[in-house]
Design a protein around this motif. Structure first.
Motif, PDB file in Angstrom:
ATOM      1  N   TYR A   1       0.840  -1.189   0.000  1.00 42.42           N
ATOM      2  CA  TYR A   1       0.000   0.000   0.000  1.00 42.42           C
ATOM      3  C   TYR A   1       0.877   1.242   0.000  1.00 42.42           C
ATOM      4  O   TYR A   1       1.925   1.273   0.632  1.00 42.42           O
ATOM      5  CB  TYR A   1      -0.906   0.032   1.241  1.00 42.42           C
ATOM      6  N   ALA A   2       0.424   2.259  -0.678  1.00 38.68           N
ATOM      7  CA  ALA A   2       1.146   3.531  -0.692  1.00 38.68           C
ATOM      8  C   ALA A   2       0.858   4.270   0.611  1.00 38.68           C
ATOM      9  O   ALA A   2      -0.234   4.183   1.170  1.00 38.68           O
ATOM     10  CB  ALA A   2       0.701   4.371  -1.884  1.00 38.68           C
ATOM     11  N   ALA A   3       1.833   4.993   1.087  1.00 37.01           N
ATOM     12  CA  ALA A   3       1.664   5.775   2.307  1.00 37.01           C
ATOM     13  C   ALA A   3       0.716   6.940   2.014  1.00 37.01           C
ATOM     14  O   ALA A   3       0.723   7.502   0.922  1.00 37.01           O
ATOM     15  CB  ALA A   3       3.005   6.298   2.788  1.00 37.01           C
ATOM     16  N   PRO A   4      -0.124   7.291   2.972  1.00 39.26           N
ATOM     17  CA  PRO A   4      -1.027   8.426   2.740  1.00 39.26           C
ATOM     18  C   PRO A   4      -0.222   9.716   2.604  1.00 39.26           C
ATOM     19  O   PRO A   4       0.861   9.845   3.184  1.00 39.26           O
ATOM     20  CB  PRO A   4      -1.911   8.457   3.987  1.00 39.26           C
ATOM     21  N   PRO A   5      -0.719  10.647   1.832  1.00 36.54           N
ATOM     22  CA  PRO A   5       0.023  11.894   1.658  1.00 36.54           C
ATOM     23  C   PRO A   5       0.115  12.670   2.974  1.00 36.54           C
ATOM     24  O   PRO A   5      -0.770  12.601   3.820  1.00 36.54           O
ATOM     25  CB  PRO A   5      -0.810  12.664   0.628  1.00 36.54           C
TER      26      PRO A   5
ATOM     27  N   GLY B   1     -14.144  14.680   3.124  1.00 36.62           N
ATOM     28  CA  GLY B   1     -15.346  13.842   3.050  1.00 36.62           C
ATOM     29  C   GLY B   1     -15.466  13.141   1.711  1.00 36.62           C
ATOM     30  O   GLY B   1     -15.842  11.971   1.634  1.00 36.62           O
ATOM     31  N   GLU B   2     -15.131  13.844   0.637  1.00 35.13           N
ATOM     32  CA  GLU B   2     -15.176  13.227  -0.695  1.00 35.13           C
ATOM     33  C   GLU B   2     -14.153  12.100  -0.800  1.00 35.13           C
ATOM     34  O   GLU B   2     -14.450  11.036  -1.349  1.00 35.13           O
ATOM     35  CB  GLU B   2     -14.899  14.275  -1.773  1.00 35.13           C
ATOM     36  N   LEU B   3     -12.948  12.320  -0.273  1.00 41.00           N
ATOM     37  CA  LEU B   3     -11.922  11.284  -0.309  1.00 41.00           C
ATOM     38  C   LEU B   3     -12.361  10.055   0.483  1.00 41.00           C
ATOM     39  O   LEU B   3     -12.111   8.918   0.069  1.00 41.00           O
ATOM     40  CB  LEU B   3     -10.594  11.825   0.223  1.00 41.00           C
ATOM     41  N   ARG B   4     -13.010  10.277   1.607  1.00 41.29           N
ATOM     42  CA  ARG B   4     -13.526   9.160   2.402  1.00 41.29           C
ATOM     43  C   ARG B   4     -14.626   8.434   1.645  1.00 41.29           C
ATOM     44  O   ARG B   4     -14.641   7.208   1.582  1.00 41.29           O
ATOM     45  CB  ARG B   4     -14.060   9.668   3.745  1.00 41.29           C
ATOM     46  N   ASP B   5     -15.543   9.171   1.034  1.00 37.16           N
ATOM     47  CA  ASP B   5     -16.647   8.560   0.298  1.00 37.16           C
ATOM     48  C   ASP B   5     -16.156   7.763  -0.906  1.00 37.16           C
ATOM     49  O   ASP B   5     -16.767   6.771  -1.291  1.00 37.16           O
ATOM     50  CB  ASP B   5     -17.649   9.626  -0.153  1.00 37.16           C
ATOM     51  N   GLN B   6     -15.050   8.196  -1.506  1.00 39.55           N
ATOM     52  CA  GLN B   6     -14.482   7.490  -2.653  1.00 39.55           C
ATOM     53  C   GLN B   6     -13.660   6.281  -2.228  1.00 39.55           C
ATOM     54  O   GLN B   6     -13.230   5.498  -3.054  1.00 39.55           O
ATOM     55  CB  GLN B   6     -13.594   8.434  -3.471  1.00 39.55           C
TER      56      GLN B   6
ATOM     57  N   GLU C   1     -11.973   5.537   7.484  1.00 44.00           N
ATOM     58  CA  GLU C   1     -12.685   6.355   8.461  1.00 44.00           C
ATOM     59  C   GLU C   1     -11.703   6.930   9.496  1.00 44.00           C
ATOM     60  O   GLU C   1     -11.811   8.087   9.887  1.00 44.00           O
ATOM     61  CB  GLU C   1     -13.777   5.516   9.146  1.00 44.00           C
ATOM     62  N   ALA C   2     -10.719   6.114   9.911  1.00 43.67           N
ATOM     63  CA  ALA C   2      -9.738   6.575  10.903  1.00 43.67           C
ATOM     64  C   ALA C   2      -8.862   7.693  10.322  1.00 43.67           C
ATOM     65  O   ALA C   2      -8.589   8.690  11.007  1.00 43.67           O
ATOM     66  CB  ALA C   2      -8.861   5.406  11.356  1.00 43.67           C
ATOM     67  N   GLU C   3      -8.435   7.533   9.062  1.00 43.91           N
ATOM     68  CA  GLU C   3      -7.626   8.582   8.433  1.00 43.91           C
ATOM     69  C   GLU C   3      -8.440   9.863   8.282  1.00 43.91           C
ATOM     70  O   GLU C   3      -7.928  10.962   8.485  1.00 43.91           O
ATOM     71  CB  GLU C   3      -7.131   8.120   7.060  1.00 43.91           C
ATOM     72  N   PHE C   4      -9.702   9.714   7.919  1.00 42.81           N
ATOM     73  CA  PHE C   4     -10.583  10.874   7.773  1.00 42.81           C
ATOM     74  C   PHE C   4     -10.692  11.625   9.096  1.00 42.81           C
ATOM     75  O   PHE C   4     -10.556  12.849   9.148  1.00 42.81           O
ATOM     76  CB  PHE C   4     -11.967  10.433   7.290  1.00 42.81           C
TER      77      PHE C   4
END
Length: 103
Positions: A51-55, A79-84, A89-92
């Motif tokens: 997995y790629a590291a989150p930005p 919210g859009e990134l979470r919905d996609q 949810e934890a990162e959001f």
């Protein structure tokens, strides 16, 4: 049987030998392919997904009255990134807390 009979017998034997040889070759190639497929499947089962590291979050200034629109925009984008499905949810929640804290 003369010369023609001997040649005919030789042609039949050679044709039969060729057919048997081709069948054996195809069967052996099939076995090798099955072994290669089984090995590839087993290797695939043991590989861990990468997995790629989150930005990294962008630093933000402390919220001011004029920055409220910017904060709302960031929250909407999160919210859009979470919905996609890009953010869990934890990162959001972690990113939302940073935006709300003005970091």
């Amino acid at each position: 049987m003369g010369l023609i009979g001997g040649m005919a017998r030789t042609a039949v034997v050679a044709g039969t030998a060729t057919a048997v040889s081709n069948r054996v070759s195809r069967r052996q190639a099939g076995r090798w392919q099955q072994q290669a497929d089984a090995q590839a499947y087993q290797e695939q089962q043991y590989q861990q997904p990468v997995y790629a590291a989150p930005p990294a979050p962008a630093p933000a200034a402390a919220p001011a009255a004029s920055d409220s629109d910017d904060m709302i925009g960031k929250l909407q984008k999160l919210g859009e990134l979470r919905d996609q499905g890009i953010l869990t949810e934890a990162e959001f929640e972690a990113q939302k807390a940073k935006v709300l804290a003005g970091l």
